[in-house]
Design an enzyme around this catalytic site. Structure first.
Site, PDB file in Angstrom:
ATOM      1  N   ARG A   1       8.374 -28.212 -10.151  1.00  0.00           N
ATOM      2  CA  ARG A   1       9.237 -27.341  -9.484  1.00  0.00           C
ATOM      3  C   ARG A   1       8.514 -25.945  -9.339  1.00  0.00           C
ATOM      4  NH1 ARG A   1      10.960 -30.771  -6.831  1.00  0.00           N
ATOM      5  NH2 ARG A   1      13.395 -31.482  -6.622  1.00  0.00           N
TER       6      ARG A   1
ATOM      7  N   HIS B   1       4.399 -29.125  -0.904  1.00  0.00           N
ATOM      8  CA  HIS B   1       5.459 -29.640  -1.528  1.00  0.00           C
ATOM      9  C   HIS B   1       5.535 -31.208  -0.886  1.00  0.00           C
ATOM     10  CE1 HIS B   1       9.374 -29.632  -3.747  1.00  0.00           C
ATOM     11  NE2 HIS B   1       8.770 -30.721  -3.880  1.00  0.00           N
TER      12      HIS B   1
END
Lengths: 316, 316
Positions: free
Chosen positions: B231, B279
């Protein structure tokens, strides 16, 4: 105990690397350097070679065994005055591991669209691309020697479907394999083709327009990809370029070329989805080469059979 | 047999992909779309969500289970009006395999000096670089959940030394592992650091200047490399940039960022030896998500226990 015979070294590697590796190698043997023009090689029984001088065999007429400094031996078999003595291939864990690092890296790079993402990065573009996964693709490996087998194993662990091809069919657990006569069937299943073939009369120019046209079109990546880390002489470079231009191939990773270094004028350097490395996919670890050949020399002098001897009929 | 209760879908994925995956999914259930403002969600018992609308919990007051559309659930735990009901993580083979494709690709890319070879290719330079092999490097994986374990296994097959770190120590066959209090020892051994951590109060900003300064300097690649696919909130991006500029880090591969999309103005886009992906390291396969949540809904209605339920205390 039998005498330890002299060995001549004729390796076109980096001098410094050879010097470092020679320290402590070939205990009890006279080590001669072919690069020293004054060296008397007349009594040498062994030669450890990589692209040796053509004069080697004249200067060293008593050679009994040649040890190749690389996995391929085509450069030895092509030498005009080659004596009829055993040629030992270099088989080494490090050589194998490095090759698989490269083949897995290149296969993943095409799966994960690295060239396209690199262009996006250069242009500061944030955009997720539609992405198949490893199990959606079939990788076909041509050449199932020590290198090919290790690549097959590692690609399977990464989740790819893998099929294999070799001149005479090899049985590999959990992998469908094909022989020379089944090449078309093998190609029709293959989304990513990896060449790990030795250069022989049979494999010279095998990667040509006709072969590329038989690879599977419309797989999960859209178009097939060609990866070659065997020998440049196995590929017809004009056909590789044309196949990429016409969209018969969607990408390529090439470590070997018909002419090395790859000429600056080659269009391959700048083609889309083409990754070029300078014959660096694997590398002979010189220490391992000396260690392996020393072990074999000692065994040979103790009357044992040499391992990894090249079959001159097949060329590997 | 108990009744099949309605399910609401609130996934910020591609509409087309969701539509395709819904065909045939959730047999016998009413499927409601939160994106339809006229939909009556008041009777829905389940929600399959990824970055849902903040109004979801008002519109669907009878929810009994939340199914996360991604491996991470920090975005759910941060929602202000989150009801006290079970949250199920998405655990899926495809999600795991894709993540390992990315982590192995990035690790091999830094081992095999892909950024340097890319620059050489752009400049048509044929030059072999000095090259360590996988076994010369130690990769440290932070986060040993399903994703971390799969990455560890595959990196070991590729020949890397691998060490692992997690909050409470996990025993992995053949891998040295460390717990929270042993972080410095773990870092001192690590040449390539891979972050696969969930975002929790403990991991927010964990990848900072102090941590980077404890990684092993002078390993086979010279300088350590930082790879993050966990993350973005776990990394202090200003510290990543400074560490790269000062040479505390020799390279990085980043798939996640403090702010996504990564702003065009970020220097990371163009830094040497930095690889950026949007991502996209892994991706939830929507079909698998629906299949997995459907199986759990049926089991739950049959009185069985839910699997992969998030522990709100640890945050994963």
């Amino acid at each position: 105990m039998s005498a330890k015979h002299p060995v001549v070294i004729d390796l076109k590697f980096e001098r410094r690397e050879i010097d470092a590796a020679l320290a402590g190698a070939f205990a009890g043997r006279i080590v001669l350097r072919a690069s020293d023009p004054a060296a008397d090689l007349s009594e040498a029984r062994y030669a450890v070679i990589w692209r040796p001088d053509p004069t080697l065999f004249e200067r060293a007429p008593k050679l009994e065994v040649l040890f190749s400094g690389g996995a391929g031996v085509d450069y030895i078999l092509a030498m005009p005055s080659l004596p009829d003595i055993p040629i030992v291939r270099f088989v080494d864990e490090s050589l194998t591991t490095r090759m698989s690092e490269w083949t897995v890296l290149q296969t993943l790079s095409h799966l994960r669209q690295v060239p396209a993402y690199s262009r996006q990065q250069r242009d500061r573009v944030w955009k997720e691309l539609s992405q198949p996964e490893a199990k959606d693709l079939t990788v076909g490996v041509m050449g199932l020697g020590v290198l090919g087998l290790d690549t097959v194993t590692k690609l399977k662990v990464m989740g790819f479907n893998v099929v294999g091809w070799s001149r005479s069919r090899k049985a590999i657990d959990g992998v469908e394999t094909y022989n020379a006569s089944q090449l078309d069937t093998f190609l029709a299943r293959t989304d990513i083709l990896i060449g790990l073939l030795p250069l022989t009369p049979d494999t010279r120019g095998i990667f040509d327009a006709a072969l590329f046209s038989k690879l599977r079109q419309g797989g999960a990546l859209g178009k097939p990809v060609f990866i070659n880390a065997g020998r440049g002489g196995s590929q017809v470079e004009a056909d590789v370029i044309a196949a990429l231009e016409k969209g018969v191939l969607g990408g390529a990773s090439l470590d070997v070329f018909e002419k090395e270094p790859l000429p600056e004028t080659s269009p391959l350097w700048q083609m889309e989805n083409v990754i070029i490395t300078p014959h660096a996919a694997s590398a002979s670890d010189v220490r391992a080469l000396f260690r392996n050949s020393e072990v074999q020399m000692n065994a040979y002098e103790a009357g044992e059979t040499l391992k990894h001897v090249v079959d001159r009929k097949t060329g590997y």
